[in-house]
Design an enzyme around this catalytic site. Structure first.
Site, mmCIF file in Angstrom:
data_model
loop_
_atom_site.group_PDB
_atom_site.id
_atom_site.type_symbol
_atom_site.label_atom_id
_atom_site.label_comp_id
_atom_site.label_asym_id
_atom_site.label_seq_id
_atom_site.Cartn_x
_atom_site.Cartn_y
_atom_site.Cartn_z
ATOM 1 N N TYR A 1 31.111 29.459 42.359
ATOM 2 C CA TYR A 1 31.962 28.281 42.202
ATOM 3 C C TYR A 1 31.920 27.392 43.448
ATOM 4 O O TYR A 1 32.665 26.441 43.547
ATOM 5 C CB TYR A 1 33.407 28.689 41.914
ATOM 6 C CG TYR A 1 33.603 29.240 40.526
ATOM 7 C CD1 TYR A 1 33.716 28.394 39.432
ATOM 8 C CD2 TYR A 1 33.645 30.613 40.306
ATOM 9 C CE1 TYR A 1 33.886 28.895 38.144
ATOM 10 C CE2 TYR A 1 33.807 31.119 39.025
ATOM 11 C CZ TYR A 1 33.932 30.264 37.951
ATOM 12 O OH TYR A 1 34.090 30.760 36.680
ATOM 13 N N TYR B 1 38.639 26.032 32.838
ATOM 14 C CA TYR B 1 39.836 26.417 33.575
ATOM 15 C C TYR B 1 39.573 26.450 35.080
ATOM 16 O O TYR B 1 40.509 26.549 35.874
ATOM 17 C CB TYR B 1 40.329 27.800 33.111
ATOM 18 C CG TYR B 1 39.753 28.967 33.889
ATOM 19 C CD1 TYR B 1 40.501 29.599 34.889
ATOM 20 C CD2 TYR B 1 38.470 29.452 33.649
ATOM 21 C CE1 TYR B 1 39.978 30.665 35.611
ATOM 22 C CE2 TYR B 1 37.954 30.509 34.348
ATOM 23 C CZ TYR B 1 38.709 31.123 35.332
ATOM 24 O OH TYR B 1 38.195 32.178 36.049
ATOM 25 N N ARG B 2 38.312 26.320 35.472
ATOM 26 C CA ARG B 2 37.924 26.498 36.875
ATOM 27 C C ARG B 2 36.518 25.941 37.018
ATOM 28 O O ARG B 2 35.647 26.268 36.215
ATOM 29 C CB ARG B 2 37.941 27.990 37.190
ATOM 30 C CG ARG B 2 37.615 28.421 38.591
ATOM 31 C CD ARG B 2 37.756 29.939 38.601
ATOM 32 N NE ARG B 2 37.546 30.543 39.889
ATOM 33 C CZ ARG B 2 37.605 31.860 40.103
ATOM 34 N NH1 ARG B 2 37.868 32.670 39.090
ATOM 35 N NH2 ARG B 2 37.416 32.356 41.308
ATOM 36 N N HIS C 1 24.329 32.716 40.418
ATOM 37 C CA HIS C 1 24.867 32.258 39.147
ATOM 38 C C HIS C 1 25.876 31.150 39.393
ATOM 39 O O HIS C 1 26.413 31.003 40.487
ATOM 40 C CB HIS C 1 25.516 33.402 38.358
ATOM 41 C CG HIS C 1 26.809 33.895 38.949
ATOM 42 N ND1 HIS C 1 26.859 34.978 39.784
ATOM 43 C CD2 HIS C 1 28.080 33.443 38.838
ATOM 44 C CE1 HIS C 1 28.117 35.178 40.163
ATOM 45 N NE2 HIS C 1 28.870 34.256 39.604
ATOM 46 N N ASP D 1 37.076 42.613 39.102
ATOM 47 C CA ASP D 1 35.909 43.495 39.090
ATOM 48 C C ASP D 1 35.363 43.786 40.482
ATOM 49 O O ASP D 1 34.748 44.830 40.695
ATOM 50 C CB ASP D 1 34.793 42.875 38.243
ATOM 51 C CG ASP D 1 35.087 42.939 36.757
ATOM 52 O OD1 ASP D 1 35.512 44.009 36.289
ATOM 53 O OD2 ASP D 1 34.902 41.927 36.063
#
Length: 528
Positions: A89, A469-470, A386, A148
């Site tokens: 992100y 949402y993000r 990713h 996680d």
């Protein structure tokens, strides 16, 4: 939408010297070589669009306050992270190049653990691993709802609406009561914390008047320097479960069953549905290293692996917590409902009580028991990065499948990689569809193609009525642009708050599309 990239900020010699005088040279990263250790590892290395000018590591609230005042005096934007491990992100990188990064890693004290009321108070540098270790020292009677990967900050993850899995993970219930440094360096305590020496600060989620805590989630209105986090008492029994979905076409049926079990209170916490490619990281004995960035596997190969490994095309990780008879009843309800999925199975991954709690050993057993790990990272090849694309969708099988299929088609068509997907029912009525689009992070063209694919998906999925949402740093503005009801009334309102509480536009400008006035021309962000 932005018409051009904002001009990079400049760290002046005077500002640098004031920072050194405040925290010492050892608490600053100044050279490019030093700063390269503090950026998103999934960003292409030679792309410098989101580089910082320096990184500072305060150790106290008072130092954070003074850093903000220094930034204000020198018109220097800052970008704050807790651990800075928001990889996929944007990590700790700033939206405006040349910003001063404030890392709160060294503010890592567990300030209080209340065993009677089951909550803790932590600083931003406290990781899931750290608080769990402290609870373990107290005898493992209290459990922490964890994600996680355990190296992230409890506060940082919470402020970005990061998901955890125990019952308090549902609708982000755990965070309670914040201390916040504002743009002028002053200190705010939310809710009951506004009462001096408050004894109710971290046990009641509201206060008198407007509830402010959510304003500091995914925002740039202040810097959170402490937070309460609710804990869960260890149940008398704990039963982790794995539910298989043999074929891809059965996903909608599985979603609808989960919704009904959640609405009935049978499944608590946040169950996690993952497709075979994603779930494979939790079965390394069958799948090996994470294959997300591999060339797309055929449907025939995926079906074959689903059968050969027993993982299924989709799998659900969930758990039951409670007294033995309650667990037996809920397990019977789940088995009855899940049997409607042809060829499916339910695996009980152990039954744990106080007597054998120490025997919890596998990844799936640990996560639903509130035991953070780093095991998932061990399955990731070094060259794989990713970027997350994560819309919120009603918890209806038909709607979830429509969005999943749209994302899958675009990812395979445009990147040629495997489709990576996890679905998190965040409550009884909605789900996050988290697709981590994978790429070779050493290949510039591969990175660019992936990011363009996600930007396309943001707009296409918004046309279906769903928003993220993000958002990743690189498309925060694009994701925000989709929230356009009422001529972008939401964005105009958040910008009005920003201009009121941070008139100099110092704190994290551009975070999730909220730009201060100095970067805007009229109603939308255009840069000077």
């Amino acid at each position: 939408m932005p018409s051009r990239t904002p001009e990079p900020a400049v760290l002046t010699d005077a500002a640098r010297d004031e920072l050194i005088a405040l925290v010492g040279r050892d608490a600053l990263l100044l050279t490019e070589e030093e700063r390269d250790t503090f950026r998103d590892p999934y960003w292409f290395h030679d792309d410098r669009r989101y580089d910082s000018s320096a990184v500072v590591f305060p150790t106290s609230v008072e130092q954070v306050q003074e850093i903000v005042r220094i930034a204000g005096r020198h018109d220097l934007p800052v970008w704050t992270s807790s651990q800075g491990r928001n990889n996929g992100y944007g990590g700790p990188s700033p939206r405006v190049a040349g910003s001063l990064l404030i890392s709160l890693r060294e503010m890592n004290r567990i300030l209080h653990i209340d065993t009677e009321l089951a909550y803790a108070v932590v600083e931003p540098g406290v990781r899931w691993l750290d608080l769990h270790a402290a609870l373990h020292e107290l005898g493992d009677e209290l459990m922490l709802s964890v994600p996680d990967i355990g190296w992230g900050s409890i506060i940082g993850n919470s402020l970005d609406n990061g998901m955890t899995y125990l019952p308090l993970g549902t609708d982000f219930q755990a965070p309670t009561g914040m201390e916040v440094v504002l743009a002028d360096g002053s200190l705010l305590r939310t809710g009951m914390g506004a009462i001096p020496e408050s004894k109710s600060w971290h046990v009641y989620k509201r206060g008198l008047g407007p509830t402010l805590d959510p304003l500091f989630t995914q925002s740039n209105y202040g810097i959170v320097t402490r937070m309460g986090v609710w804990l869960m008492r260890r149940p008398r029994e704990y039963a982790p479960l794995y539910l298989s979905v043999p074929r891809d076409h059965q996903l909608a049926q599985a979603i609808d069953i989960i919704r009904e079990l959640r609405l009935d209170g049978v499944i608590r916490g946040v169950p996690n549905l993952q497709n075979l490619i994603t779930m494979g990281t939790q079965f390394p004995e069958h799948m090996g290293m994470f294959p997300g960035a591999d060339a797309t596997w055929s449907e025939e190969r995926l079906d074959g692996l689903a059968d050969a490994t027993g993982i299924g095309r989709w799998g659900v990780r969930t758990a039951l917590w409670g007294d033995g008879p309650v667990i037996e009843h809920h397990l019977a309800r789940i088995k009855e409902a899940w049997s409607a999925i042809e060829g499916s199975r339910i695996d009980e991954l152990g039954r744990f009580t106080k007597e054998n709690w120490g025997e919890i050993s596998t990844f799936m057993q640990k996560i639903s028991a509130g035991i953070p790990t780093m095991e998932m990272m061990e399955q990731m090849p070094d060259w794989v990065g990713h970027v997350g694309f994560s819309p919120i969708v009603p918890l209806k099988g038909s709607e979830v499948v429509e969005v999943v299929e749209r994302i899958k088609a675009r990812v395979i068509e445009r990147t040629g990689t495997n489709f990576v997907c996890a679905i998190f029912p965040t409550n009884d009525r909605s789900a996050m569809i988290v697709s981590s689009v994978s790429f070779d992070r050493t290949n510039e063209a591969d990175v660019a193609r992936t990011f363009e694919t996600v930007k396309m998906l943001i707009e296409e999925v918004a046309e279906l009525g769903y928003g993220e949402y993000r958002a990743h740093l690189d498309f925060m503005d694009l994701a925000s642009e989709q929230y356009s009801f009422g001529d972008h009334a939401y964005r105009r309102f958040t910008q009005a708050i920003k201009d009121a509480v941070d008139p100099k536009g110092i704190l994290s400008p551009g975070r999730h599309g909220v730009w201060p006035l100095k970067y805007r021309d009229g109603d939308g962000p255009s840069y000077v």
